[in-house]
Design an enzyme around this catalytic site. Structure first.
Site, PDB file in Angstrom:
ATOM      1  N   ASP A  52       2.377   1.594   3.302  1.00 49.04           N
ATOM      2  CA  ASP A  52       3.365   0.574   3.695  1.00 49.04           C
ATOM      3  C   ASP A  52       4.739   1.050   3.229  1.00 49.04           C
ATOM      4  OD1 ASP A  52       1.432  -1.355   4.585  1.00 49.04           O
ATOM      5  OD2 ASP A  52       1.135  -2.020   2.510  1.00 49.04           O
TER       6      ASP A  52
ATOM      7  N   HIS B 257       0.881  -1.166   0.000  1.00 48.66           N
ATOM      8  CA  HIS B 257       0.000   0.000   0.000  1.00 48.66           C
ATOM      9  C   HIS B 257       0.922   1.220   0.000  1.00 48.66           C
ATOM     10  CE1 HIS B 257      -2.761  -3.057   1.813  1.00 48.66           C
ATOM     11  NE2 HIS B 257      -3.519  -2.557   0.859  1.00 48.66           N
TER      12      HIS B 257
HETATM   13  C1  XUL Z   1      -8.817  -6.565   0.827  1.00 50.81           C
HETATM   14  C2  XUL Z   1      -7.627  -6.879   0.047  1.00 50.81           C
HETATM   15  C3  XUL Z   1      -6.547  -5.841   0.051  1.00 50.81           C
HETATM   16  C4  XUL Z   1      -5.971  -5.586  -1.293  1.00 50.81           C
HETATM   17  C5  XUL Z   1      -4.946  -4.498  -1.375  1.00 50.81           C
HETATM   18  O1  XUL Z   1      -9.721  -7.575   0.920  1.00 50.81           O
HETATM   19  O2  XUL Z   1      -7.519  -7.939  -0.515  1.00 50.81           O
HETATM   20  O3  XUL Z   1      -5.547  -6.243   0.936  1.00 50.81           O
HETATM   21  O4  XUL Z   1      -5.372  -6.745  -1.794  1.00 50.81           O
HETATM   22  O5  XUL Z   1      -5.431  -3.277  -0.993  1.00 50.81           O
END
Ligand code: XUL
Ligand code: MN
Length: 344
Positions: free
Chosen positions: A52, A49
């Protein structure tokens, strides 16, 4: 086991076990520790993210963000790792309480787009072109609170802004039908790809399929993957598992439905997934009772199961299967799959 697949996970996949009913139950591991585990576990890529990669990204100036992203890139290089994708975390801020790109509040929508463009700059510095959009709060709790047609326009506008911002970037929508919202606007690959077709550059808008999200939509994950591949749009996978229509479980790959996991591995192997640089990512979490000393097993085990099932896909007797299909002997085709998975 050596493999030609590039495996990936995110820092959130080494979690502390907090859930809506209880606090963390494992020690928090620093990012450096997580990074150090990757190669040891046979992983080559990390997904991020935006926060992150650059913690508290909203509080930092552009110069600070750039400096921290460059420092992270150097750390990844030093470990021999790559960044697979960057995803703007648009669901955490109090500003996006009613959605991000589709919020009814114009200030929230502006924030969501600005933050997404920032995430793209981080991705550029980390050397990845892939921007993942998990549209967590783009949906409704009550049908009357938003206008679906307007929401589609807003999503297209937001994606067009991103496409224009970095002409080399690709947007991968990660569909999910529910959680945290009751009803998400882009619940399936079909929805995501239909919306991609309305953007200014449909060739740069594709998707990520997460096994559990497909199960939550009542769909077969391998068919969601195949559907995306039919459009040349399967740019990542988040393999995991899900025991039917419950909360989002992110179980180890194959944990709930080994046959479904086999079919996912089979379609990926058959279509030569990874040949264009795509990674096999595991979006998995440890079961909450997991002890500290076992807190990486869900990742190692998911990878191991995937490799075992990829080998099963390669040794599946396709000629015999074709004969059974030609004879419409689906009873024996079914049994053949089961016996192949059971082994001798
Ligand atoms: C949520 C999910 C997230 C995405 C990235 O269910 O899978 O972790 O993969 O934002
Ligand atoms: Mn995911």
């Amino acid at each position: 086991m050596k493999s030609s697949f590039r495996f990936c996970f995110g820092p959130w996949n080494i979690g502390e076990g907090a859930d809506p009913y209880g606090p963390p139950v494992r020690r928090a591991r620093p990012f450096a520790w997580k990074l150090a585990q990757m190669r040891r576990l046979g992983f080559q890529a990390m997904m991020f993210h935006d926060d992150d990669a650059v913690p508290e990204v909203d509080l930092k100036t552009s110069a600070q963000v750039e400096r921290e992203a460059r420092a992270l890139k150097r750390r990844l290089d030093a470990e021999g790792l790559v960044a697979e994708m960057v995803a703007p975390r648009l669901w955490f801020s109090p500003r996006t309480i009613d959605g991000a790109y589709t919020s009814n509040d114009p200030k929230a929508r502006r924030y969501a787009i600005e933050r997404s463009l920032r995430a793209m700059e981080i991705a550029h510095i980390l050397g990845t072109k892939l921007i993942v959009l998990w549209l967590a709060r783009e949906g409704t709790y009550l049908r009357e609170s938003k206008d679906c047609l307007r929401a589609m326009d807003l999503l297209v506008d937001a994606m067009n802004r991103m496409l224009a911002h970095d002409p080399s970037a690709r947007l991968a929508i990660e569909p999910k039908p529910n959680e945290p919202m009751d009803l998400a606007y882009l619940p399936t690959v079909g929805h995501a790809l239909a919306l991609a077709g309305r953007t200014s550059d449909p060739y740069r808008v594709g998707c990520v399929v997460e096994s559990a999200h497909a199960v939550l939509a009542g769909l077969d994950p391998s068919e969601e993957m195949a559907f995306a591949m039919g459009f040349g749009k399967l740019w990542s996978v988040h393999l995991n598992d899900q025991n039917g229509l419950k909360f989002d479980q992110d179980k180890p790959f194959g944990s709930a439905n080994l046959r479904s996991a086999f079919n996912q591995a089979r379609v990926l192997v058959a279509q030569n997934y990874g040949a264009r640089g795509e990674c096999v990512c595991f979006d998995v979490h440890p079961f909450r009772p997991t002890k500290d000393e076992h807190a990486l097993k869900h990742l190692a085990n998911s990878r191991k199961t995937f490799l075992r099932l990829a080998a099963k896909a390669r040794t599946f007797d396709e000629r015999r299967a074709a004969r059974l299909i030609a004879a419409r002997d689906y009873q024996d085709l079914d049994q053949m799959v089961l016996e192949h998975l059971l082994g001798s």
